[in-house]
Scaffold this motif. Structure first.
Motif, PDB file in Angstrom:
ATOM      1  N   SER A  84     -20.249 -10.658 -18.146  1.00 37.73           N
ATOM      2  CA  SER A  84     -21.292  -9.753 -17.635  1.00 37.73           C
ATOM      3  C   SER A  84     -22.673 -10.286 -18.006  1.00 37.73           C
ATOM      4  O   SER A  84     -22.807 -11.198 -18.827  1.00 37.73           O
ATOM      5  CB  SER A  84     -21.107  -8.346 -18.212  1.00 37.73           C
ATOM      6  OG  SER A  84     -21.215  -8.402 -19.620  1.00 37.73           O
ATOM      7  N   CYS A  85     -23.687  -9.699 -17.383  1.00 37.84           N
ATOM      8  CA  CYS A  85     -25.063 -10.094 -17.669  1.00 37.84           C
ATOM      9  C   CYS A  85     -25.955  -8.862 -17.504  1.00 37.84           C
ATOM     10  O   CYS A  85     -26.028  -8.302 -16.415  1.00 37.84           O
ATOM     11  CB  CYS A  85     -25.495 -11.202 -16.700  1.00 37.84           C
ATOM     12  SG  CYS A  85     -27.138 -11.827 -17.029  1.00 37.84           S
ATOM     13  N   ASP A  86     -26.572  -8.441 -18.610  1.00 38.22           N
ATOM     14  CA  ASP A  86     -27.454  -7.275 -18.549  1.00 38.22           C
ATOM     15  C   ASP A  86     -28.854  -7.707 -18.120  1.00 38.22           C
ATOM     16  O   ASP A  86     -29.229  -8.866 -18.301  1.00 38.22           O
ATOM     17  CB  ASP A  86     -27.540  -6.604 -19.932  1.00 38.22           C
ATOM     18  CG  ASP A  86     -26.276  -5.820 -20.224  1.00 38.22           C
ATOM     19  OD1 ASP A  86     -25.732  -5.213 -19.284  1.00 38.22           O
ATOM     20  OD2 ASP A  86     -25.822  -5.849 -21.393  1.00 38.22           O
ATOM     21  N   ASP A 119     -16.013 -13.680 -22.469  1.00 35.30           N
ATOM     22  CA  ASP A 119     -14.861 -13.980 -23.314  1.00 35.30           C
ATOM     23  C   ASP A 119     -14.061 -15.032 -22.531  1.00 35.30           C
ATOM     24  O   ASP A 119     -13.225 -14.702 -21.690  1.00 35.30           O
ATOM     25  CB  ASP A 119     -14.054 -12.694 -23.526  1.00 35.30           C
ATOM     26  CG  ASP A 119     -12.754 -12.943 -24.290  1.00 35.30           C
ATOM     27  OD1 ASP A 119     -12.355 -14.114 -24.458  1.00 35.30           O
ATOM     28  OD2 ASP A 119     -12.135 -11.953 -24.706  1.00 35.30           O
ATOM     29  N   GLY A 120     -14.398 -16.293 -22.795  1.00 36.32           N
ATOM     30  CA  GLY A 120     -13.879 -17.395 -21.976  1.00 36.32           C
ATOM     31  C   GLY A 120     -12.364 -17.451 -21.909  1.00 36.32           C
ATOM     32  O   GLY A 120     -11.787 -17.634 -20.833  1.00 36.32           O
ATOM     33  N   GLY A 165     -11.064 -17.016  -4.536  1.00 36.36           N
ATOM     34  CA  GLY A 165     -12.141 -16.920  -5.523  1.00 36.36           C
ATOM     35  C   GLY A 165     -11.867 -15.811  -6.514  1.00 36.36           C
ATOM     36  O   GLY A 165     -11.132 -14.867  -6.230  1.00 36.36           O
ATOM     37  N   PHE A 166     -12.443 -15.922  -7.713  1.00 33.85           N
ATOM     38  CA  PHE A 166     -12.375 -14.856  -8.721  1.00 33.85           C
ATOM     39  C   PHE A 166     -13.686 -14.886  -9.477  1.00 33.85           C
ATOM     40  O   PHE A 166     -14.411 -15.874  -9.466  1.00 33.85           O
ATOM     41  CB  PHE A 166     -11.206 -15.098  -9.702  1.00 33.85           C
ATOM     42  CG  PHE A 166     -11.426 -16.326 -10.548  1.00 33.85           C
ATOM     43  CD1 PHE A 166     -11.012 -17.573 -10.104  1.00 33.85           C
ATOM     44  CD2 PHE A 166     -12.093 -16.247 -11.766  1.00 33.85           C
ATOM     45  CE1 PHE A 166     -11.252 -18.721 -10.859  1.00 33.85           C
ATOM     46  CE2 PHE A 166     -12.333 -17.398 -12.524  1.00 33.85           C
ATOM     47  CZ  PHE A 166     -11.908 -18.629 -12.067  1.00 33.85           C
ATOM     48  N   GLY A 167     -13.977 -13.785 -10.151  1.00 33.17           N
ATOM     49  CA  GLY A 167     -15.217 -13.788 -10.924  1.00 33.17           C
ATOM     50  C   GLY A 167     -15.424 -12.497 -11.670  1.00 33.17           C
ATOM     51  O   GLY A 167     -14.509 -11.670 -11.781  1.00 33.17           O
ATOM     52  N   ALA A 168     -16.637 -12.344 -12.177  1.00 36.42           N
ATOM     53  CA  ALA A 168     -16.975 -11.157 -12.950  1.00 36.42           C
ATOM     54  C   ALA A 168     -16.582  -9.925 -12.157  1.00 36.42           C
ATOM     55  O   ALA A 168     -16.670  -9.892 -10.928  1.00 36.42           O
ATOM     56  CB  ALA A 168     -18.463 -11.144 -13.265  1.00 36.42           C
TER      57      ALA A 168
END
Ligand code: COA
Length: 335
Positions: free
Chosen positions: A214-216, A224-225, A319-322
């Motif tokens: 995430s990115c605030d 959390d890789g 595709g995958f992501g946040a």
């Protein structure tokens, strides 16, 4: 005089191109007719990063498959460059577009949408909006373009662009080695050929994993890789199986997989679980890093140039992501 005749007489009124021109037909398919890409202009190698971070070229290559990444350029600059090439290749004048969808999680401004500015730069006269499904966004946008074409549109421009370098802490070795900037654009058009084009799509979200990546506002991205890695492999496999099943095909039928370019080891694990030979995966991340929304079209572009993707090939985008978001599309390549 009806409402539309009245509107046409209003000063400055320009009707947009977004109305279906024909009745939707069940035989209509959507297919990709042009593709363009753009990369950040500044190359940053692993050796460059090792000058300022406690890392090494060997560690990064072994753990990720990335050798260098490119950063720089705004979403608007990168998108416009990629879009112009895609439109040229498809021989579609911007004025003929019915819709522009720009997938990004790193827009240049909170608003307006990047797509509004792209529309103006290109000289198009159609609706435009941004979509945020993180690194799955490009495939999400392809699926929406396909649905709009099924509903009667003719030509949709889909762009995947991200400039994650602006949200990366360059002092954090656990994330700085992974990301890069870029854009990819495709023109999605109606085709009457029932054998070609987008056969099936799948869109998914597992919001319980939202905190893994995430990115605030005002902060750098955090993740959390290890857990992202684990979940990514799982969702890629299940999304791929879903689009194959929907099209009545199996993994043995797939000619080329274009996976999200995050880590070569994620790609290897997913391919193994799908029982598709690794040689069928299109990869570009060695020189791009993870470019989020741009990664799939960048890999697709390289695969087309290499002749790996060509007429009649069965191409699986995944595709995958946040989010954790996930999306897949199965395409019989050609027009
Ligand atoms: N250079 C050198 N060492 C590093 C390092 C770096 N850049 N980054 C982490 N390390 C260290 C860790 O601190 C850890 O050290 P320790 O054992 O002393 O604690 C060790 O290397 C192993 O770290 P770990 O996190 O277990 O490595 P990993 O094999 O899981 O690889 C990632 C880390 C981030 C490369 C990997 O987990 C990954 O790619 N995950 C998915 C991330 C992703 O794709 N995000 C975007 C999704 S769209």
């Amino acid at each position: 005089m009806n409402a539309s005749q009245l509107a046409n007489q209003l000063p400055g009124y320009e009707p947009t191109n977004n109305k279906p021109t024909e009745n939707p037909s069940i035989m209509t398919r959507a297919t990709i007719t042009g593709l363009g890409t753009a990369r950040g202009h500044k190359v940053i190698t692993n050796h460059d990063l090792a000058q300022t971070l406690d890392t090494s070229n060997e560690w990064i290559v072994e753990r990720t498959g990335i050798h260098e990444r490119r950063i720089g350029g705004s979403c608007l600059e990168l998108s416009t460059q990629a879009a112009r090439t895609a439109l040229e290749q498809a021989q579609v004048p911007p004025a003929d577009l019915n819709l522009i969808i720009c997938s990004t999680c790193t827009p240049d401004q909170v608003f307006p949408a990047v797509s509004n500015r792209i529309q103006h730069e290109l000289g198009a006269n159609c609706g435009a909006f941004d979509l945020n499904a993180a690194c799955s966004g490009f495939t999400y946008a392809v699926s929406i373009a396909e649905a709009q074409i099924a509903a009667g549109m003719n030509k949709v421009l889909v762009i995947g662009v991200d400039t994650l370098s602006r949200f990366t802490d360059w002092n954090d070795r656990t994330t700085a080695v992974l990301f890069g900037d870029g854009a990819g654009a495709v023109v999605v058009e109606k085709t009457q050929n029932p054998d070609k084009g987008i056969l099936s799509t799948y869109l998914g979200s597992e919001g319980r994993f939202a905190d893994l990546l995430s990115c605030d506002f005002g902060n750098y991205l955090q993740m959390d890789g290890k857990e992202v890695f684990r979940q990514a492999v799982r969702v890629m496999v299940s999304a791929s199986q879903k689009v194959l099943a929907e099209a009545g095909l199996t993994s043995a039928d797939v000619d080329v997989v274009v996976p999200h370019q995050a880590n070569v080891r994620i790609i290897e694990s997913a391919m193994k679980r799908l029982q598709i030979p690794l040689e069928k995966a299109a990869t570009v991340l060695a020189t791009t890093g993870n470019t989020s929304s741009a990664s799939i079209p960048l890999a697709m572009g390289a695969a087309i140039t290499d002749g790996f993707i060509s007429d009649n090939k069965l191409v699986l985008l995944v595709g995958f992501g946040a989010g954790m978001s996930v999306a897949a599309a199965l395409i019989r390549w050609g027009q």
